[in-house]
Motif scaffolding. Structure first.
Motif, mmCIF file in Angstrom:
data_model
loop_
_atom_site.group_PDB
_atom_site.id
_atom_site.type_symbol
_atom_site.label_atom_id
_atom_site.label_comp_id
_atom_site.label_asym_id
_atom_site.label_seq_id
_atom_site.Cartn_x
_atom_site.Cartn_y
_atom_site.Cartn_z
ATOM 1 N N PHE A 195 22.903 2.751 -80.274
ATOM 2 C CA PHE A 195 22.882 1.619 -79.327
ATOM 3 C C PHE A 195 22.822 2.142 -77.892
ATOM 4 O O PHE A 195 22.004 1.724 -77.084
ATOM 5 N N CYS A 196 23.703 3.088 -77.580
ATOM 6 C CA CYS A 196 23.739 3.689 -76.235
ATOM 7 C C CYS A 196 24.608 4.953 -76.310
ATOM 8 O O CYS A 196 25.781 4.883 -76.670
ATOM 9 N N ARG A 225 25.852 6.684 -73.999
ATOM 10 C CA ARG A 225 27.012 6.619 -73.095
ATOM 11 C C ARG A 225 28.135 5.798 -73.735
ATOM 12 O O ARG A 225 29.302 6.157 -73.637
ATOM 13 N N GLN A 226 27.788 4.692 -74.390
ATOM 14 C CA GLN A 226 28.824 3.876 -75.021
ATOM 15 C C GLN A 226 29.582 4.709 -76.062
ATOM 16 O O GLN A 226 30.805 4.694 -76.134
ATOM 17 N N LEU A 251 31.888 7.153 -74.277
ATOM 18 C CA LEU A 251 33.068 6.500 -73.700
ATOM 19 C C LEU A 251 34.116 6.226 -74.783
ATOM 20 O O LEU A 251 35.309 6.412 -74.573
ATOM 21 N N ALA A 289 25.449 6.368 -66.702
ATOM 22 C CA ALA A 289 25.092 4.968 -66.959
ATOM 23 C C ALA A 289 23.649 4.711 -66.540
ATOM 24 O O ALA A 289 23.206 5.175 -65.494
ATOM 25 N N LYS A 290 22.958 4.011 -67.395
ATOM 26 C CA LYS A 290 21.574 3.627 -67.094
ATOM 27 C C LYS A 290 21.415 2.193 -67.580
ATOM 28 O O LYS A 290 21.554 1.934 -68.773
ATOM 29 N N SER A 338 20.396 -3.605 -73.336
ATOM 30 C CA SER A 338 21.550 -3.474 -74.235
ATOM 31 C C SER A 338 22.860 -3.744 -73.498
ATOM 32 O O SER A 338 23.848 -4.138 -74.103
ATOM 33 N N CYS A 339 22.869 -3.501 -72.190
ATOM 34 C CA CYS A 339 24.116 -3.639 -71.415
ATOM 35 C C CYS A 339 24.699 -5.042 -71.528
ATOM 36 O O CYS A 339 25.907 -5.215 -71.507
ATOM 37 N N CYS A 381 26.973 -5.253 -74.413
ATOM 38 C CA CYS A 381 27.831 -4.071 -74.582
ATOM 39 C C CYS A 381 29.306 -4.422 -74.377
ATOM 40 O O CYS A 381 29.670 -5.053 -73.381
ATOM 41 N N LYS A 385 30.820 -2.915 -70.960
ATOM 42 C CA LYS A 385 30.136 -3.037 -69.659
ATOM 43 C C LYS A 385 31.113 -3.145 -68.489
ATOM 44 O O LYS A 385 30.815 -2.668 -67.404
ATOM 45 N N CYS A 397 32.010 0.415 -67.894
ATOM 46 C CA CYS A 397 30.884 1.300 -67.592
ATOM 47 C C CYS A 397 30.129 0.927 -66.324
ATOM 48 O O CYS A 397 29.874 1.764 -65.479
ATOM 49 N N LEU A 398 29.787 -0.361 -66.185
ATOM 50 C CA LEU A 398 28.852 -0.731 -65.129
ATOM 51 C C LEU A 398 29.383 -0.613 -63.706
ATOM 52 O O LEU A 398 28.602 -0.301 -62.814
HETATM 53 S S1 SF4 Z 1 27.063 -0.985 -70.150
HETATM 54 FE FE1 SF4 Z 1 25.020 -0.250 -70.671
HETATM 55 S S2 SF4 Z 1 24.949 1.929 -70.017
HETATM 56 FE FE2 SF4 Z 1 27.097 1.273 -70.089
HETATM 57 S S3 SF4 Z 1 27.824 1.897 -72.083
HETATM 58 FE FE3 SF4 Z 1 27.173 -0.237 -72.250
HETATM 59 S S4 SF4 Z 1 25.043 -0.176 -72.910
HETATM 60 FE FE4 SF4 Z 1 25.594 1.876 -72.187
#
Ligand code: SF4
Length: 219
Positions: free
Chosen positions: A19-20, A22-23, A26, A183-184, A188-189, A192, A195, A198-199
């Motif tokens: 999925f991601c 970075r997720q 984390l 983070a990009k 999907s964010c 998520c 978020k 992360c964001l």
């Molecule tokens: S917010 Fe976006 S970049 Fe951050 S962990 Fe979730 S899917 Fe990944």
């Protein structure tokens, strides 16, 4: 290579990684987690399905729930929601039930089939663990979605298995380095569960970038 138990990754983490990345990092490297409606829903479905140690035989099929699986060569461990053993001439011998059986993993998911391969990769790795543990071939499994009440048959071919191996190598590599990808923002964010954690980091880095470019313009 043989991984020690300490080095094992959780099979359920593969869906996060696909999925991601970075997720996944984390959650599995930094141990950050926030439950939202979607994850709570998924957890309840799994708690209902995971009646560990449950098994029963109906006609020619044995149903086993919450079966622990692991692969020292892939360096993963976890549980299968359901493993079905279908009586067949060329399957795995199970003496208690007298006969040989084909092994078929079934994974339960919330919602409906996804656009990405996260669920498929998780099922593929479960099958690869079972293959290693039971010395058998598993050519297919099923994904069951609670929204559609439909079982989707998933062919578990070499292409998927090689892809799963590649993903696991990447996961081991990131965990060994303790590296969390940056983070990009993608579509999907929006769905998520992380978020909120992360964001803000992304927003902050954007502001810094904006500040630097503005600063450069001022010269
Ligand atoms: S917010 Fe976006 S970049 Fe951050 S962990 Fe979730 S899917 Fe990944």
């Amino acid at each position: 290579m043989i991984y020690s138990e300490d080095e094992h990754l959780m099979i359920s983490g593969i869906q996060h990684f696909v999925f991601c990345r970075r997720q996944w990092a984390l959650i599995h490297i930094e141990q950050q987690w926030e439950e939202n409606l979607l994850t709570a829903d998924g957890r309840i479905i799994h708690e209902n399905v995971h009646d560990s140690g449950f098994h029963e035989k109906r006609k020619d099929i044995i149903y086993t729930r919450g079966m622990a699986v692991a692969s020292p060569t892939l360096g993963v461990s976890g549980e299968c929601d359901l493993v079905e053993f279908h009586k067949s001439d060329k399957g795995v011998p199970i003496f208690r039930y007298g006969g040989t059986f084909d092994v078929i993993p079934v994974e339960y998911k919330r919602g409906k089939a996804k656009e990405d391969e996260s669920d498929i990769m998780q099922l593929t790795v479960q099958a690869m663990c079972l293959e290693e543990m039971l010395c058998c071939d598993i050519p297919y499994g099923f994904l069951y979605y609670n929204e559609t009440h439909h079982r989707e048959k998933i062919i578990l071919d070499d292409v998927k298995k090689q892809k799963a191996v590649k993903i696991l190598h990447e996961m081991h590599d990131l965990r060994q380095k303790g590296y969390t990808p940056k983070a990009k923002r993608t579509k999907s964010c929006n769905a998520c569960s992380l978020k909120e954690i992360c964001l803000p980091a992304l927003e902050k880095s954007k502001n810094v970038a904006d500040y630097i470019s503005k600063y450069m313009e001022d010269f």
